[in-house]
Scaffold this motif. Structure first.
Motif, PDB file in Angstrom:
ATOM      1  N   LEU A 282     -20.602  -4.611  31.201  1.00 21.79           N
ATOM      2  CA  LEU A 282     -21.957  -4.340  30.728  1.00 21.79           C
ATOM      3  C   LEU A 282     -21.939  -3.215  29.709  1.00 21.79           C
ATOM      4  O   LEU A 282     -21.333  -2.169  29.954  1.00 21.79           O
ATOM      5  N   VAL A 283     -22.624  -3.413  28.585  1.00 23.27           N
ATOM      6  CA  VAL A 283     -22.687  -2.407  27.535  1.00 23.27           C
ATOM      7  C   VAL A 283     -24.139  -2.219  27.116  1.00 23.27           C
ATOM      8  O   VAL A 283     -24.757  -3.156  26.582  1.00 23.27           O
ATOM      9  N   GLU A 284     -24.654  -1.009  27.342  1.00 23.95           N
ATOM     10  CA  GLU A 284     -26.030  -0.699  26.968  1.00 23.95           C
ATOM     11  C   GLU A 284     -26.113  -0.202  25.530  1.00 23.95           C
ATOM     12  O   GLU A 284     -25.162   0.371  25.003  1.00 23.95           O
ATOM     13  N   SER A 285     -27.274  -0.395  24.933  1.00 23.64           N
ATOM     14  CA  SER A 285     -27.558   0.131  23.599  1.00 23.64           C
ATOM     15  C   SER A 285     -29.058   0.300  23.459  1.00 23.64           C
ATOM     16  O   SER A 285     -29.832  -0.186  24.301  1.00 23.64           O
ATOM     17  N   GLY A 286     -29.463   0.991  22.378  1.00 26.86           N
ATOM     18  CA  GLY A 286     -30.880   1.125  22.097  1.00 26.86           C
ATOM     19  C   GLY A 286     -31.491   2.452  22.470  1.00 26.86           C
ATOM     20  O   GLY A 286     -32.674   2.693  22.195  1.00 26.86           O
ATOM     21  N   GLY A 287     -30.717   3.315  23.095  1.00 26.06           N
ATOM     22  CA  GLY A 287     -31.253   4.621  23.431  1.00 26.06           C
ATOM     23  C   GLY A 287     -31.434   5.474  22.186  1.00 26.06           C
ATOM     24  O   GLY A 287     -31.012   5.106  21.095  1.00 26.06           O
ATOM     25  N   GLY A 288     -32.091   6.607  22.369  1.00 25.07           N
ATOM     26  CA  GLY A 288     -32.299   7.509  21.241  1.00 25.07           C
ATOM     27  C   GLY A 288     -33.364   8.534  21.549  1.00 25.07           C
ATOM     28  O   GLY A 288     -33.755   8.720  22.702  1.00 25.07           O
ATOM     29  N   LEU A 289     -33.822   9.180  20.478  1.00 27.70           N
ATOM     30  CA  LEU A 289     -34.847  10.217  20.583  1.00 27.70           C
ATOM     31  C   LEU A 289     -36.182   9.633  20.128  1.00 27.70           C
ATOM     32  O   LEU A 289     -36.265   9.024  19.052  1.00 27.70           O
ATOM     33  N   VAL A 290     -37.210   9.833  20.922  1.00 30.49           N
ATOM     34  CA  VAL A 290     -38.528   9.306  20.597  1.00 30.49           C
ATOM     35  C   VAL A 290     -39.577  10.328  21.041  1.00 30.49           C
ATOM     36  O   VAL A 290     -39.352  11.075  21.990  1.00 30.49           O
ATOM     37  N   GLN A 291     -40.693  10.350  20.351  1.00 32.52           N
ATOM     38  CA  GLN A 291     -41.771  11.254  20.738  1.00 32.52           C
ATOM     39  C   GLN A 291     -42.553  10.690  21.913  1.00 32.52           C
ATOM     40  O   GLN A 291     -42.598   9.462  22.115  1.00 32.52           O
ATOM     41  N   ALA A 292     -43.168  11.574  22.656  1.00 33.57           N
ATOM     42  CA  ALA A 292     -44.010  11.140  23.768  1.00 33.57           C
ATOM     43  C   ALA A 292     -45.073  10.168  23.259  1.00 33.57           C
ATOM     44  O   ALA A 292     -45.660  10.369  22.196  1.00 33.57           O
ATOM     45  N   GLY A 293     -45.284   9.116  24.029  1.00 38.24           N
ATOM     46  CA  GLY A 293     -46.210   8.063  23.642  1.00 38.24           C
ATOM     47  C   GLY A 293     -45.561   6.935  22.868  1.00 38.24           C
ATOM     48  O   GLY A 293     -46.190   5.885  22.649  1.00 38.24           O
ATOM     49  N   GLY A 294     -44.330   7.126  22.464  1.00 37.10           N
ATOM     50  CA  GLY A 294     -43.621   6.126  21.699  1.00 37.10           C
ATOM     51  C   GLY A 294     -42.967   5.071  22.577  1.00 37.10           C
ATOM     52  O   GLY A 294     -43.149   5.039  23.793  1.00 37.10           O
ATOM     53  N   SER A 295     -42.210   4.198  21.914  1.00 34.64           N
ATOM     54  CA  SER A 295     -41.569   3.072  22.597  1.00 34.64           C
ATOM     55  C   SER A 295     -40.097   2.967  22.215  1.00 34.64           C
ATOM     56  O   SER A 295     -39.694   3.394  21.127  1.00 34.64           O
ATOM     57  N   LEU A 296     -39.335   2.396  23.117  1.00 38.40           N
ATOM     58  CA  LEU A 296     -37.932   2.048  22.870  1.00 38.40           C
ATOM     59  C   LEU A 296     -37.637   0.754  23.614  1.00 38.40           C
ATOM     60  O   LEU A 296     -38.249   0.473  24.654  1.00 38.40           O
ATOM     61  N   ARG A 297     -36.704  -0.002  23.079  1.00 40.24           N
ATOM     62  CA  ARG A 297     -36.218  -1.176  23.805  1.00 40.24           C
ATOM     63  C   ARG A 297     -34.719  -1.030  24.005  1.00 40.24           C
ATOM     64  O   ARG A 297     -33.961  -0.936  23.029  1.00 40.24           O
ATOM     65  N   LEU A 298     -34.318  -0.996  25.250  1.00 41.63           N
ATOM     66  CA  LEU A 298     -32.904  -0.951  25.593  1.00 41.63           C
ATOM     67  C   LEU A 298     -32.373  -2.367  25.753  1.00 41.63           C
ATOM     68  O   LEU A 298     -33.085  -3.268  26.200  1.00 41.63           O
TER      69      LEU A 298
END
Length: 121
Positions: free
Chosen positions: A4-20
């Motif tokens: 298993l290999v994860e990706s998509g993390g990072g720095l985001v401001q509160a209220g924002g979105s990310l997809r892992l």
């Protein structure tokens, strides 16, 4: 065996979105229940979401319900975690996992290496 290999993390401001994303090797991905966990510094690892092998059943703890969505694409051997309305307390290393001992178990047989999610206030 599954890798298993994860990706998509990072720095985001509160209220924002990310997809892992979690890419799985092997031809058995579609047979596994999959899950997402997270671990913040100094804290124990905690369960975030799980999805059945077909994708038809999902479960979340209360603190992410309505904000996070787990999904999978068995044709692409990929697991996803859509995270919306992120909060600073969501900051953690996020791990995907495969093949729990039973539905609802937090003990999984396979783990990824994790991806860092940082939410700034």
């Amino acid at each position: 065996q599954v890798r298993l290999v994860e990706s998509g993390g990072g720095l985001v401001q509160a209220g924002g979105s990310l997809r892992l994303s979690c890419s799985a090797s092997g031809r058995t991905f579609s047979t596994y229940t999959m899950g997402w966990f997270r671990q913040a510094p100094g804290k124990e690892r905690e369960f975030v979401a799980a999805i059945s092998s077909s994708g038809g059943v999902t479960t979340y703890p209360d603190f992410v319900k309505g904000r996070f969505t787990i999904s999978r694409d068995n044709a692409k051997n990929t697991l996803y975690l859509q995270m919306n309305s992120l909060k600073p307390e969501d900051t953690a290393v996020y791990y995907c996992a495969a093949d729990p001992r039973y539905w609802g178990s937090k003990q999984y047989n396979y783990w990824g290496q994790g991806t860092q999610v940082t939410v700034s206030s």
